[in-house]
Scaffold this motif. Sequence first.
Motif, PDB file in Angstrom:
ATOM      1  N   GLU A   1     -65.524   1.175  98.269  1.00  9.52           N
ATOM      2  CA  GLU A   1     -65.112   2.178  99.251  1.00  9.52           C
ATOM      3  C   GLU A   1     -64.170   3.231  98.663  1.00  9.52           C
ATOM      4  O   GLU A   1     -63.620   4.054  99.400  1.00  9.52           O
ATOM      5  N   ARG A   2     -64.000   3.212  97.377  1.00 10.27           N
ATOM      6  CA  ARG A   2     -63.043   4.131  96.780  1.00 10.27           C
ATOM      7  C   ARG A   2     -63.475   5.579  96.933  1.00 10.27           C
ATOM      8  O   ARG A   2     -62.641   6.466  97.131  1.00 10.27           O
ATOM      9  N   GLY A   3     -64.753   5.846  96.809  1.00 17.05           N
ATOM     10  CA  GLY A   3     -65.236   7.217  96.962  1.00 17.05           C
ATOM     11  C   GLY A   3     -64.954   7.765  98.344  1.00 17.05           C
ATOM     12  O   GLY A   3     -64.471   8.891  98.500  1.00 17.05           O
ATOM     13  N   ARG A   4     -65.223   6.964  99.377  1.00 22.54           N
ATOM     14  CA  ARG A   4     -65.010   7.423 100.750  1.00 22.54           C
ATOM     15  C   ARG A   4     -63.532   7.592 101.064  1.00 22.54           C
ATOM     16  O   ARG A   4     -63.120   8.585 101.685  1.00 22.54           O
ATOM     17  N   LEU A   5     -62.714   6.644 100.640  1.00 20.97           N
ATOM     18  CA  LEU A   5     -61.296   6.706 100.967  1.00 20.97           C
ATOM     19  C   LEU A   5     -60.602   7.859 100.247  1.00 20.97           C
ATOM     20  O   LEU A   5     -59.787   8.580 100.845  1.00 20.97           O
ATOM     21  N   THR A   6     -60.900   8.048  98.962  1.00 27.09           N
ATOM     22  CA  THR A   6     -60.252   9.131  98.225  1.00 27.09           C
ATOM     23  C   THR A   6     -60.744  10.498  98.687  1.00 27.09           C
ATOM     24  O   THR A   6     -59.952  11.444  98.782  1.00 27.09           O
ATOM     25  N   SER A   7     -62.032  10.623  98.985  1.00 31.11           N
ATOM     26  CA  SER A   7     -62.539  11.917  99.446  1.00 31.11           C
ATOM     27  C   SER A   7     -61.962  12.281 100.807  1.00 31.11           C
ATOM     28  O   SER A   7     -61.690  13.452 101.086  1.00 31.11           O
ATOM     29  N   MET A   8     -61.761  11.266 101.674  1.00 30.71           N
ATOM     30  CA  MET A   8     -61.167  11.540 102.978  1.00 30.71           C
ATOM     31  C   MET A   8     -59.747  12.067 102.830  1.00 30.71           C
ATOM     32  O   MET A   8     -59.348  13.029 103.499  1.00 30.71           O
TER      33      MET A   8
END
Length: 413
Positions: free
Chosen positions: A166-173
């Motif tokens: 989930e790192r991509g979603r959390l950092t992009s958010m």
Amino acid sequence: MQMDNRLPPKKVPGFCSFRYGLSFLVHCCNVIITAQRACLNLTMVVMVNSTDPHGLPNTSTKKLLDNIKNPMYNWSPDIQGIILSSTSYGVIIIQVPVGYFSGIYSTKKMIGFALCLSSVLSLLIPPAAGIGVAWVVVCRAVQGAAQGIVATAQFEIYVKWAPPLERGRLTSMSTSGFLLGPFIVLLVTGVICESLGWPMVFYIFGACGCAVCLLWFVLFYDDPKDHPCISISEKEYITSSLVQQNGFLSSLPYLFAWICGNLAGQLSDFFLTRNILSVIAVRKLFTAAGFLLPAIFGVCLPYLSSTFYSIVIFLILAGATGSFCLGGVFINGLDIAPRYFGFIKACSTLTGMIGGLIASTLTGLILKQDPESAWFKTFILMAAINVTGLIFYLIVATAEIQDWAKEKQHTRL
């Protein structure tokens, strides 16, 4: 017939979960600091754009009220340029220290106090402008440093809060807040200046920053296992996906490095005892393997690894094959100066520690630019350093005892 006593897997909260809520909170922090940084670029037009001479006795009451609501200053273009660029000075100066200390000190305190400082300075800019331009420059420079702390230190959050998938979603958010902040400033600054006066722009964004700062200190914890409000299932999900997986995967490079190191020792002595290669040829061969193989695997990682397991394999090989240096440069000092080998190793170890410190700081700075693709730049930089060091070693390396290292024999006449 034996019954299966295993419990069904618990449903882990998805988008409506605490970790996504904290990511949105970081998003709000980024909106605030970019808004506070960009608002002066727009209000500057109102602060200095005046064609009416000040202090004339026939000035109407309406114009007096306008001057109170929108005070104006005789700042020349070069002064305006210094004021607008002063924020960047603070950001540049603070980057390296923050990149280093963000992994040591509490992220909650670093971001919280920096956001509070930036917000308070936003509230102080209107009165500072009335006192003198130097105070505005100082406020903006310190504010830039505080905003740089928030922008850089926040990436340390996802070390403990972001599961690997989930790192991509959390950092992009969270990082998308850097884009939303200027949009909000462009949207509302003109309206605020027209209706309330330009000082209210700084007061509003400063007050919003203080409110977000209060929420930050209440809601954010450095480690999910210490948070009192997060659900047990989500806490277990985050900690199990990071502690267990990272612990196992992080141990694999050391296992394979142990294998490669022992293999290098056996092969190097085999080549020497069988007179297959000379001592210097053996040292250069294993040094080349220890420098080139990690560089090759690191450079190939972005292009040849398309799955999670291929990424893990390349990372393991890049970290483990460096142990081939145990049969090369690592013991080359024993060839050239056995009497001073301990001193040589101490000096080389100290140099390596300094290099490790620089590498950690530099990696943090590169990672700040883009949390995902920046790793590719890091591996390419690592490969370039390896190749440069290897070329230098292949040119100057020797395996003969040096004259200054030979033990002197004292004889009696």
